[in-house]
Design a protein around this motif. Structure first.
Motif, short mmCIF file in Angstrom:
data_model
loop_
_atom_site.label_atom_id
_atom_site.label_comp_id
_atom_site.label_asym_id
_atom_site.label_seq_id
_atom_site.Cartn_x
_atom_site.Cartn_y
_atom_site.Cartn_z
N UNK A 99 89.96 62.17 28.53
CA UNK A 99 90.53 61.46 29.76
C UNK A 99 90.01 60.09 30.15
N UNK A 100 91.03 59.12 30.31
CA UNK A 100 90.06 57.80 31.03
C UNK A 100 89.16 56.94 30.40
N UNK A 101 89.12 57.24 28.95
CA UNK A 101 88.33 56.35 28.40
C UNK A 101 89.21 55.04 28.00
N UNK A 102 88.78 53.94 28.18
CA UNK A 102 89.56 52.88 27.81
C UNK A 102 88.86 51.77 26.97
#
Lengths: 234, 622
Positions: free
Chosen positions: B296-299
């Motif tokens: 989650x939350x890796x961009x």
């Protein structure tokens, strides 16, 4: 306190998702985190169990500072996590799914065996050898909760346990959560369904746009119609 | 008939060794998502270790114990590699592990020569299995019979391991959803190390059991790795039973192919893979790759136009390149010309994999088709250079149109392997069609026109064409078509939902990338004055991948810089030392660990951190 969270800030890339979220749960308490879709419920849970890389704030579980620990280390301290999308291992049988969740018994936490879980969810007992992929949504929800309980947690984060389930199954879920509470487990659920949350919860938080907007007992929430309308009504 | 049966048994025996190697590769990929290029090197290491141990330990126990101990020793080395190196780069883009294991392969190849020498080594025969048995009046080696049994036995043991032990169930769970396994309290790191060690053990055992059959030599690794990849893909990535079936298929194909189709025996395996992948896009027993669930939350940083600083850097580099002939001799200019050609080649590969999301293990096909295009035009039509430059890329274009049509029907590693299959088919046509392509002898006499024949003139010509080529690729990246291509890369589902014809868009991207690579190949042919099957072979494809990954896949400038660094480094190191593989491999590993975003990605990060508003979206693409 079993779980204490203060000043939780989480980011996805540059997007600021959570701003100063706080939340506590005492031993044997059922707490609801209420909010609409996209309010930040799932991110709050994921941040607590260390699945959000960019996240700061105090997270204490059972007296241990868990910020900075890896997910499996947090879970091994007795903090169980049931994700929203269930994430059943579809290639594994029911019994194998349970085996993956198995952890040694933990002091001060109820111990679950496969048979205990089959008592809790009788439907599962009839399909021990069935592949996870060949189960209905409700059955998968039962399995994912059971799988987490196999780790003998002292607290469980349940992300939207009633989502997408038939009313009859939702009732079974409520019954199961009450049963878990009776065993001395702490439970934090996230919900959009106020009716379901009211059946089982002692206290509630309301989250909207990544901030906690209300925190109090269920009775207090019932007394504040304007808050319910502002943050929960569809 | 009897002969055919013996041949069938031979096929089964080689299938067993193939299965050991391929199952290890498949298990490693299934759980860790590492495309372990070093698997062949570990196979070779297993053979060498087994050779040494069985020479020192006598008797039957010494022999069999030696084979097993060799596999265990190599597995321990593998585990250490996982802990020290791979664990640091699991977060990097998936193909980075491929690059790291490629570096490790180079290092092991050189170490093997340092330790065991360059000579072939003949190992001991197996005690008790030295003779042969009589089958239909034909002598069949007993050891081969043992191998035939070994394959299914290992398959059975693996089945027990994966179904009857908790560890095995955890591995199967992790194959499906690593993150959920961690969220249930399982230490992923330790599980990965274990899986990696098991996979390496199987590969090394596959090498160890070879010693009574064939001489141990230092090219065993490359020989087996491609075959093992083909098997894993045919069987379905991550499926052990699939690997077994595919091993039998390929083993028998090798045994009978040489009898039935001697002309195309080298390429038969790739033909079969291509056919199977077109019918079953995920292999025999594979399953559609579930959309990788990233944490989650890796961009991922989107590709943006360069900021002012970046543009100045590009101008500065161009300026240096323009005045290079003033202070560089003809050797330097030759090297620089070659680097420029590979910069265009790498940029075209980046268009395909970085922008189009289609990883190619066979980009050499289009480079080589361009080169052969011009050589054939010169040989048969005596076309002058101007005509060659315009017409020859058409062959690469045609190849890309044809191969691309099939490839874009697949995704992920399967697509990559199909590109490899087509590249190998193209290679074998070139290699075996003596009358037209000159086969192994290549085609000579491809010289530039008189006005471009001095090193300076040809350098400027190459600089002009490559600079324009790279600019055009850049223009494509930031055009509406480029954005559409990126949308197909990032989310097929959403691209579909807004009415984009994914396959068509990717096909176009594939064709463009192939054509630019072909232009590189044309220039290369004129630079060298000749073309050889090497120009279309796997090492060229691998070089391209290394350049793109080294430079950084998330920037347009990355591949160009990567080509410069890699090509210049390898030319320099090869000329300076005989340990070039060791040094180059170590450098690659260090670069991968130090710059998991690629060299340019790292530089851009550094730059943006200092000046966060530079190069933001909204700036008009030049």
């Amino acid at each position: 306190m079993m779980l204490e969270v203060h000043g939780l800030e989480s980011f996805y890339g540059r997007a600021h998702i959570l701003s100063g979220v706080h939340l506590t749960a005492a031993k044997g308490e059922v707490v609801a985190l209420l909010g609409r879709n996209g309010a930040g419920k799932t991110t709050t849970f994921a941040s607590i169990v260390g699945l959000v890389p960019r996240c700061t704030g105090t997270r204490v579980f059972g007296g241990t500072d868990i910020s900075g620990l890896a997910t499996h280390e947090i879970v091994r301290l007795g903090l169980g996590y049931v994700p929203e999308d269930r994430r059943i291992f579809t290639d594994l049988t029911v019994e194998e799914n349970l085996l993956v969740g198995q952890q040694p018994p933990r002091e001060g936490a109820p111990t679950w065996t496969t048979e205990d879980l089959f008592d809790l969810f009788p439907n599962l007992a009839e399909m021990r050898g069935r592949l996870g992929g060949h189960m209905s949504g409700g059955e998968q929800q039962m399995l994912t909760i059971s799988r987490t309980l196999m780790g003998n947690p002292s607290l469980v984060l349940l992300d939207e346990p009633s989502e997408g389930l038939a009313p009859k199954i939702v009732e079974q879920m409520a019954h199961a959560i009450i049963e878990m509470k009776k065993h001395g487990l702490s439970v934090v659920i996230s919900e959009q369904n106020l009716h379901f949350a009211r059946l089982i919860s002692d206290r509630a938080y309301i989250i909207e746009k990544g901030r906690i907007r209300f925190d109090g007992t269920m009775a207090e929430l019932d007394a504040q119609e304007e808050i319910r309308d502002a943050y929960l009504a569809v | 008939m009897d002969f055919l049966f013996i041949q069938f048994l031979n096929g089964l025996a080689s299938a067993s060794s193939l299965f050991l190697v391929a199952s290890g590769l498949s298990i490693i990929f299934g759980v860790t998502r590492i495309t372990n290029f070093a698997h062949g090197a570990f196979y070779m290491l297993g053979a060498y270790m087994a050779y040494t141990l069985t020479e020192h330990w006598s008797g039957a126990l010494g022999f069999w114990g030696g084979l097993l101990a060799a596999a265990v020793a190599v597995a321990i080395i593998g585990a250490l590699l996982e802990i020290i190196l791979l664990r640091r780069i699991y977060q990097a883009p998936e193909l980075f592990q491929l690059l790291a294991t490629f570096g490790v392969t180079l290092v092991i190849e050189d170490l093997v020569i340092q330790i065991w020498g360059a000579e072939d080594l003949l190992g001991r025969r197996a005690p008790g299995l030295k003779g042969s048995v009589d089958i239909f009046g034909q002598a069949f080696p007993t050891y081969e019979l043992m191998l035939i049994v070994l394959g299914p036995a290992v398959l059975g043991l693996l089945w027990l391991l994966f179904h009857k032990t908790r560890w095995g169930v955890l591995v199967r769970a992790a194959t499906q959803d690593r993150m959920m396994v961690a969220a249930l309290g399982v230490n992923q790191a330790r599980l990965f190390t274990g899986v990696f060690a098991l996979g390496i053990f199987l590969g090394a055992l596959g090498g160890a059991v070879q010693i009574p059959r064939e001489a141990v030599h230092n090219a065993m690794d490359l020989q087996i790795i491609v075959e093992a990849f083909v098997i894993v893909v045919i069987g379905g990535m991550g499926s052990v039973l699939g690997a077994f079936l595919a091993s039998v298929l390929i083993g028998e194909l090798n045994a009978f192919g040489i009898l039935l189709f001697p002309k195309i025996s080298i390429v038969l395996m790739f033909l079969v893979m291509a056919v199977i992948l077109v019918i079953r896009p995920w292999g025999l027993l594979g399953r559609p790759e579930s959309h990788a669930r990233s944490a989650l939350g890796t961009a991922e940083r989107p590709i943006r136009p360069l900021g002012r600083g970046g543009r100045n850097a590009v101008l500065a580099v161009l300026l240096v390149l323009l005045i290079l002939p003033v202070f560089g001799g003809s050797y330097l200019l030759n090297v620089a010309t070659e680097v420029l050609i590979f910069a265009l080649f790498a940029a075209s590969l980046h268009l395909m994999m970085g922008i189009g999301g289609m990883v190619s293990f066979g980009h050499a096909a289009y480079f080589g088709l361009g080169a052969y295009g011009v050589a054939l035009l010169v040989k048969f039509l005596e076309i002058p250079m101007a005509g060659g430059l315009v017409l020859a890329p058409l062959l690469a274009f045609t190849g890309a149109v044809l191969f691309g049509w099939f490839c874009v029907r697949l995704t992920g590693v399967y697509l990559a392997m199909l590109t490899l299959a087509f590249a190998q088919i193209a290679w074998s046509i070139v290699f075996q069609w003596d009358a037209v392509t000159g086969g192994d002898n290549g085609l000579l006499g491809v010289w530039p026109a008189p006005w471009a024949s001095t090193p300076e003139a040809f350098y400027y010509l190459t600089l002009a064409i490559c600079a324009v080529g790279v600019m055009m690729i850049r223009r494509i990246v930031f055009s509406p078509f480029g954005y559409t291509l990126r949308s197909c890369r990032d989310s097929v589902l959403r691209a579909d939902a807004i009415g984009i014809d994914r396959q068509r868009i990717q096909w176009l991207g594939f064709i463009l990338a192939g054509t630019f690579a072909g232009i590189g190949g044309v220039l290369f042919a004129y630079l060298k004055g000749s073309v050889f099957p090497d120009n279309i072979s796997i090492p060229i494809s691998v070089d391209g991948l290394v350049m793109v990954l080294l430079g950084g896949i998330q920037t347009v400038a990355g591949p160009v810089v990567g080509a410069g660094i890699y090509k210049a480094l390898s030319i320099f190191i090869i000329s300076e030392t005989e340990f070039w593989k060791l040094i180059l491999g170590t450098l690659i590993v260090i670069l991968v660990v130090a710059f998991p975003q690629g060299v340019v990605g790292f530089a851009v990060d550094l730059f943006r951190r200092r000046d966060p508003d530079d190069g933001e979206a909204g700036e008009a693409p030049a």
